[in-house]
Design a protein around this motif. Structure first.
Motif, PDB file in Angstrom:
ATOM      1  N   ALA A  65       0.826  -1.208   0.000  1.00  0.00           N
ATOM      2  CA  ALA A  65       0.000   0.000   0.000  1.00  0.00           C
ATOM      3  C   ALA A  65       0.861   1.259   0.000  1.00  0.00           C
ATOM      4  O   ALA A  65       0.612   2.206  -0.758  1.00  0.00           O
ATOM      5  CB  ALA A  65      -0.932  -0.003   1.203  1.00  0.00           C
ATOM      6  N   LEU A  66       1.897   1.283   0.838  1.00  0.00           N
ATOM      7  CA  LEU A  66       2.751   2.465   0.924  1.00  0.00           C
ATOM      8  C   LEU A  66       3.607   2.632  -0.331  1.00  0.00           C
ATOM      9  O   LEU A  66       3.833   3.762  -0.793  1.00  0.00           O
ATOM     10  CB  LEU A  66       3.649   2.371   2.161  1.00  0.00           C
ATOM     11  CG  LEU A  66       2.919   2.340   3.510  1.00  0.00           C
ATOM     12  CD1 LEU A  66       3.905   2.174   4.648  1.00  0.00           C
ATOM     13  CD2 LEU A  66       2.078   3.593   3.707  1.00  0.00           C
ATOM     14  N   ALA A  67       4.079   1.529  -0.889  1.00  0.00           N
ATOM     15  CA  ALA A  67       4.857   1.607  -2.118  1.00  0.00           C
ATOM     16  C   ALA A  67       4.002   2.148  -3.261  1.00  0.00           C
ATOM     17  O   ALA A  67       4.467   2.936  -4.090  1.00  0.00           O
ATOM     18  CB  ALA A  67       5.427   0.228  -2.470  1.00  0.00           C
ATOM     19  N   ARG A  68       2.740   1.740  -3.295  1.00  0.00           N
ATOM     20  CA  ARG A  68       1.825   2.265  -4.313  1.00  0.00           C
ATOM     21  C   ARG A  68       1.640   3.772  -4.175  1.00  0.00           C
ATOM     22  O   ARG A  68       1.646   4.510  -5.163  1.00  0.00           O
ATOM     23  CB  ARG A  68       0.456   1.590  -4.177  1.00  0.00           C
ATOM     24  CG  ARG A  68       0.326   0.242  -4.848  1.00  0.00           C
ATOM     25  CD  ARG A  68      -1.064  -0.253  -4.504  1.00  0.00           C
ATOM     26  NE  ARG A  68      -1.518  -1.318  -5.371  1.00  0.00           N
ATOM     27  CZ  ARG A  68      -2.744  -1.832  -5.318  1.00  0.00           C
ATOM     28  NH1 ARG A  68      -3.621  -1.337  -4.451  1.00  0.00           N
ATOM     29  NH2 ARG A  68      -3.094  -2.801  -6.124  1.00  0.00           N
ATOM     30  N   GLU A  69       1.473   4.238  -2.935  1.00  0.00           N
ATOM     31  CA  GLU A  69       1.259   5.660  -2.692  1.00  0.00           C
ATOM     32  C   GLU A  69       2.425   6.494  -3.201  1.00  0.00           C
ATOM     33  O   GLU A  69       2.250   7.658  -3.579  1.00  0.00           O
ATOM     34  CB  GLU A  69       1.072   5.918  -1.195  1.00  0.00           C
ATOM     35  CG  GLU A  69      -0.260   5.451  -0.632  1.00  0.00           C
ATOM     36  CD  GLU A  69      -0.348   5.718   0.863  1.00  0.00           C
ATOM     37  OE1 GLU A  69       0.568   6.386   1.398  1.00  0.00           O
ATOM     38  OE2 GLU A  69      -1.319   5.258   1.487  1.00  0.00           O
ATOM     39  N   SER A  70       3.616   5.919  -3.228  1.00  0.00           N
ATOM     40  CA  SER A  70       4.799   6.670  -3.643  1.00  0.00           C
ATOM     41  C   SER A  70       4.816   6.948  -5.138  1.00  0.00           C
ATOM     42  O   SER A  70       5.574   7.799  -5.611  1.00  0.00           O
ATOM     43  CB  SER A  70       6.065   5.906  -3.254  1.00  0.00           C
ATOM     44  OG  SER A  70       6.258   4.778  -4.103  1.00  0.00           O
TER      45      SER A  70
END
Length: 396
Positions: free
Chosen positions: A136-141
């Motif tokens: 999820a956090l990698a996607r947000e980046s």
């Protein structure tokens, strides 16, 4: 591979820390003992709900029935790069249903450092949630990402008897596998012992213990001889341990025992030791020739070592850790086995121990440090960003 600044991932993980911990505790409160099929089913449903709530519906989903064991769920999220990564973890625990009600919250460390406890929180529900949030956090980046397949299995604690073929099939298809088992005090696990649970069955001759003991041949006496001889086969200096953990036998105190059984836990660091243990246990003889000893050589997991396939993955993890401000990312060898053993035996790139920081696996002192959750989540997220392209030299 695409170079992307990684500092933002750590910041994002810290911002999300309270929500990540809330998801961890939510999953822990669904008890999923390995022998509780209804509990396992409900726990897997909840894990899927948490995953979909953070990542949306998967592009591909398969739920593989486990029969007498917990089901295995695979969820695939298509990436924007050519890489393909597996994130593997088990949702079953060693704790029977009802354990949660009597669980004592852990006291903080002497310096006041907070701990969170609960059945399976360390082994390995924290790692599962950290893996979901990492994507999820990698996607947000907004960085390019590999396709990610999650594999959640419900039978690891009892040998991955139904899920092993699924793990091996997935490992052959992906470029790299990260196993979300707990870390060793922050170190990733690059070597694990192979393991087996041998079943020893001894058949003797029953007789009246008072009237005609000489007509009997005690299975219990013979099993005792075998257990002592088996202990001498162990070689701790080579990493080989042999533990007889369960013994049963006999029918009554006044009957010479006609049957006895034992379950023996065996751990080895190499195939050579595995072969030696097989030979030497087969060569054990008991004193009464009327007794028959049968050995079920049930090797479950092969030894795992850091090989040429996985060394680049470790180097990449250390590079990501340095980018995120860590002084070092140590690796270590441990005695326990995991599903990473299966992947390593195929010659595929794998790192284990990518999950929680804490201690007390399989003990009522099991806990995690919540202040480590952001860093561990960011580490996996950073690995995913760097694996948008396959590692150079990844086996085909």
């Amino acid at each position: 591979m695409t170079a992307v600044p990684a500092d933002d991932l750590t910041a994002r993980a810290h911002e999300a820390s309270a929500r990540i911990v809330a998801d961890i505790l939510s999953l822990v409160h669904h008890e999923t003992g390995s022998d509780d099929l209804p509990g396992l089913a409900a726990g897997l449903d909840h894990l899927r709900e948490l995953t979909v709530s953070r990542l949306g519906p998967p592009d591909r989903e398969e739920r593989h029935p486990g029969g007498e064991y917990g089901d295995t769920l695979t969820l695939t999220y298509t990436g924007t790069g050519p890489g393909h990564v597996a994130l593997i973890g088990h949702y079953d625990t060693v704790w029977p249903t009802g354990t949660l009600a009597g669980w004592e919250p852990p006291a903080p460390d002497a310096d006041g450092r907070e701990k969170l406890g609960g059945p399976g929180i360390f082994d390995m529900k924290t790692g599962l949630i950290q893996g979901v949030w990492a994507l999820a956090l990698a996607r947000e980046s907004g960085a390019p990402l590999p396709t990610v397949t999650f594999l959640f299995n419900g039978d690891e604690e009892i040998g991955s008897l139904s899920s092993r073929p699924l793990i091996e099939e997935l490992a052959r298809r992906v470029d790299a596998t990260l196993v979300l088992e707990p870390s060793a005090h922050g170190a990733v696990k690059t070597s694990r012992k192979g393991s087996g649970i041998f079943r020893i069955t001894v058949t003797g001759v029953e007789a009246h213990a008072g009237l005609a003991p000489q007509d009997g041949a005690s299975a219990i006496t013979a099993l005792s001889e075998f257990v002592v001889a088996a202990a001498k086969v162990a070689a701790p200096e080579r990493g080989t341990t042999i533990n007889t953990g369960l013994v049963q036998g006999g029918s009554a105190t006044n009957v010479v025992a006609g049957r006895a059984t034992a379950s023996v836990d065996i751990r080895v660091t190499s195939r050579a030791e595995q072969d030696r243990v097989d030979r030497e246990l087969d060569a054990v003889r008991v004193s009464d020739p009327r007794v028959r000893v049968e050995i079920d050589h049930a090797w479950n997991r092969p030894p795992m070592t850091l090989d040429a396939a996985s060394a680049p993955l470790l180097a990449l993890a250390r590079e990501v850790a340095r980018e995120q401000g860590r002084d070092e990312l140590p690796d270590t060898a441990v005695g326990g086995a995991s599903d990473a053993n299966f992947v390593a035996a195929l010659g595929r790139p794998v790192l284990c121990g990518m999950g929680a920081v804490g201690d007390g696996a399989h003990a009522r002192t099991e806990f995690v440090y919540p202040d480590t959750v952001p860093a561990q989540t960011a580490l996996v997220a950073g690995m995913l960003r760097r694996l948008a392209d396959p590692l150079p030299g990844t086996p085909a």
